[in-house]
Write a protein that holds these residues in place. Structure first.
Motif, PDB file in Angstrom:
ATOM      1  N   GLY A 116     -38.614 -51.515 -14.671  1.00 21.59           N
ATOM      2  CA  GLY A 116     -39.851 -50.613 -14.091  1.00 21.59           C
ATOM      3  C   GLY A 116     -40.039 -51.182 -12.471  1.00 21.59           C
ATOM      4  O   GLY A 116     -40.315 -50.257 -11.720  1.00 21.59           O
ATOM      5  N   ARG A 117     -39.987 -52.494 -12.511  1.00 24.59           N
ATOM      6  CA  ARG A 117     -40.536 -52.821 -10.984  1.00 24.59           C
ATOM      7  C   ARG A 117     -39.376 -52.498  -9.995  1.00 24.59           C
ATOM      8  O   ARG A 117     -39.374 -52.196  -8.693  1.00 24.59           O
ATOM      9  CB  ARG A 117     -40.650 -54.276 -10.943  1.00 24.59           C
ATOM     10  N   GLN A 118     -38.019 -52.646 -10.582  1.00 26.14           N
ATOM     11  CA  GLN A 118     -36.646 -52.553  -9.669  1.00 26.14           C
ATOM     12  C   GLN A 118     -36.758 -50.807  -9.485  1.00 26.14           C
ATOM     13  O   GLN A 118     -36.652 -50.618  -8.148  1.00 26.14           O
ATOM     14  CB  GLN A 118     -35.538 -52.873 -10.469  1.00 26.14           C
ATOM     15  N   LEU A 119     -37.141 -50.064 -10.297  1.00 32.75           N
ATOM     16  CA  LEU A 119     -37.073 -48.581  -9.913  1.00 32.75           C
ATOM     17  C   LEU A 119     -38.268 -48.275  -9.173  1.00 32.75           C
ATOM     18  O   LEU A 119     -37.982 -47.465  -8.163  1.00 32.75           O
ATOM     19  CB  LEU A 119     -37.260 -47.758 -11.303  1.00 32.75           C
ATOM     20  N   TYR A 120     -39.154 -49.035  -9.125  1.00 39.96           N
ATOM     21  CA  TYR A 120     -40.591 -48.773  -8.096  1.00 39.96           C
ATOM     22  C   TYR A 120     -40.299 -48.929  -7.081  1.00 39.96           C
ATOM     23  O   TYR A 120     -40.378 -48.166  -5.881  1.00 39.96           O
ATOM     24  CB  TYR A 120     -41.529 -49.674  -8.770  1.00 39.96           C
ATOM     25  N   GLU A 121     -39.540 -50.130  -6.764  1.00 44.32           N
ATOM     26  CA  GLU A 121     -38.926 -50.545  -5.286  1.00 44.32           C
ATOM     27  C   GLU A 121     -38.096 -49.589  -4.771  1.00 44.32           C
ATOM     28  O   GLU A 121     -38.235 -49.246  -3.523  1.00 44.32           O
ATOM     29  CB  GLU A 121     -38.433 -51.812  -5.568  1.00 44.32           C
ATOM     30  N   HIS A 122     -37.219 -49.048  -5.489  1.00 46.39           N
ATOM     31  CA  HIS A 122     -36.293 -47.918  -5.037  1.00 46.39           C
ATOM     32  C   HIS A 122     -36.726 -46.649  -4.678  1.00 46.39           C
ATOM     33  O   HIS A 122     -36.714 -46.196  -3.789  1.00 46.39           O
ATOM     34  CB  HIS A 122     -34.932 -47.661  -5.926  1.00 46.39           C
ATOM     35  N   ALA A 123     -37.607 -46.462  -5.853  1.00 46.96           N
ATOM     36  CA  ALA A 123     -38.395 -45.011  -5.446  1.00 46.96           C
ATOM     37  C   ALA A 123     -39.326 -44.897  -4.300  1.00 46.96           C
ATOM     38  O   ALA A 123     -39.259 -44.063  -3.561  1.00 46.96           O
ATOM     39  CB  ALA A 123     -39.042 -44.542  -6.890  1.00 46.96           C
ATOM     40  N   LEU A 124     -40.052 -46.078  -4.310  1.00 46.37           N
ATOM     41  CA  LEU A 124     -40.996 -46.355  -3.092  1.00 46.37           C
ATOM     42  C   LEU A 124     -40.329 -46.115  -1.870  1.00 46.37           C
ATOM     43  O   LEU A 124     -40.925 -45.636  -0.716  1.00 46.37           O
ATOM     44  CB  LEU A 124     -41.709 -47.664  -3.625  1.00 46.37           C
ATOM     45  N   LYS A 125     -39.383 -46.899  -1.679  1.00 38.22           N
ATOM     46  CA  LYS A 125     -38.451 -46.470  -0.350  1.00 38.22           C
ATOM     47  C   LYS A 125     -38.132 -45.109  -0.054  1.00 38.22           C
ATOM     48  O   LYS A 125     -38.117 -44.803   1.095  1.00 38.22           O
ATOM     49  CB  LYS A 125     -37.139 -47.599  -0.447  1.00 38.22           C
ATOM     50  N   ALA A 126     -37.818 -44.593  -1.112  1.00 36.54           N
ATOM     51  CA  ALA A 126     -37.249 -43.347  -0.740  1.00 36.54           C
ATOM     52  C   ALA A 126     -38.503 -42.229  -0.504  1.00 36.54           C
ATOM     53  O   ALA A 126     -38.420 -41.410   0.455  1.00 36.54           O
ATOM     54  CB  ALA A 126     -36.352 -42.600  -2.069  1.00 36.54           C
ATOM     55  N   VAL A 127     -39.440 -42.474  -1.099  1.00 39.57           N
ATOM     56  CA  VAL A 127     -40.729 -41.640  -0.980  1.00 39.57           C
ATOM     57  C   VAL A 127     -41.181 -42.048   0.379  1.00 39.57           C
ATOM     58  O   VAL A 127     -41.799 -41.355   1.178  1.00 39.57           O
ATOM     59  CB  VAL A 127     -41.749 -41.925  -2.171  1.00 39.57           C
ATOM     60  N   ARG A 128     -41.216 -43.291   0.949  1.00 43.17           N
ATOM     61  CA  ARG A 128     -41.777 -43.849   2.000  1.00 43.17           C
ATOM     62  C   ARG A 128     -41.076 -42.880   3.429  1.00 43.17           C
ATOM     63  O   ARG A 128     -41.463 -42.591   4.154  1.00 43.17           O
ATOM     64  CB  ARG A 128     -41.815 -45.334   2.254  1.00 43.17           C
ATOM     65  N   ALA A 129     -39.791 -42.866   3.046  1.00 45.45           N
ATOM     66  CA  ALA A 129     -38.797 -42.079   3.933  1.00 45.45           C
ATOM     67  C   ALA A 129     -39.071 -40.849   3.902  1.00 45.45           C
ATOM     68  O   ALA A 129     -39.138 -40.047   5.072  1.00 45.45           O
ATOM     69  CB  ALA A 129     -37.303 -42.463   3.728  1.00 45.45           C
ATOM     70  N   HIS A 130     -39.536 -39.947   2.978  1.00 45.38           N
ATOM     71  CA  HIS A 130     -39.928 -38.727   2.687  1.00 45.38           C
ATOM     72  C   HIS A 130     -41.044 -38.698   3.594  1.00 45.38           C
ATOM     73  O   HIS A 130     -41.419 -37.480   4.100  1.00 45.38           O
ATOM     74  CB  HIS A 130     -39.854 -38.401   1.190  1.00 45.38           C
TER      75      HIS A 130
END
Length: 163
Positions: A116-130
């Protein structure tokens, strides 16, 4: 005898929809903008098999380990029964753990798993780019003003005050 009310002429060949009356309303602009933001965010989150609500829940749980389900429902402003479906999905994917609170057997504390923490990191990076793409060309002061205005509206309406 009633006099019939005359009906305005109907143009069956209109090629343009005039929404100028609606565009006088801030809420209409907010809704139209949100429709585009939501569609793009859906696209961004799809590779992570997350939806806006599951992403929101994962972020809140990861940022607040030990959060209770009732606290999460309040933070997300959703009904608790609707939250159960989201929690079940995250738990089924082994992204979070639901643990009983020792002092309150009716309550569950939510913890992110390593996955969950790993997915959070990857998704957060993508959402910040969005978000960066979304606000491209908007200076920081304007961005802060927009956020302050939206928070003010939210605060007034959440407090039951008339806008």
């Amino acid at each position: 005898m009633r006099t019939p009310v005359s009906k305005p002429a109907v143009n069956h060949t209109a090629t343009h929809v005039d929404d100028s009356t609606l565009r006088e309303a801030l809420g209409y602009h907010m809704k139209r903008s949100f429709n585009h933001v939501q569609a793009d965010l859906t696209r961004v989150l799809k590779p992570f098999e997350l939806r806006m609500l599951t992403y929101t829940a994962l972020v809140l749980i990861t940022d607040n380990p030990g959060l209770r389900q009732s606290q999460l429902a309040a933070a997300m402003d959703i009904e608790r029964p609707n939250l159960v479906v989201i929690i079940d999905e995250l738990e089924r994917r082994d992204l979070i753990l639901r643990e009983r609170v020792p002092t309150d057997r009716r309550a569950y504390a939510l913890q992110p798993t390593l996955a969950g923490r790993q997915l959070y990191e990857h998704a957060l990076k993508a959402v910040r780019a969005h978000e960066a793409q979304l606000t491209q060309g908007i200076d920081e002061q304007t961005r802060a003003t927009v956020i302050a205005v939206l928070r003010g509206i939210e605060k007034r309406l959440a407090g039951g005050e008339a806008p």
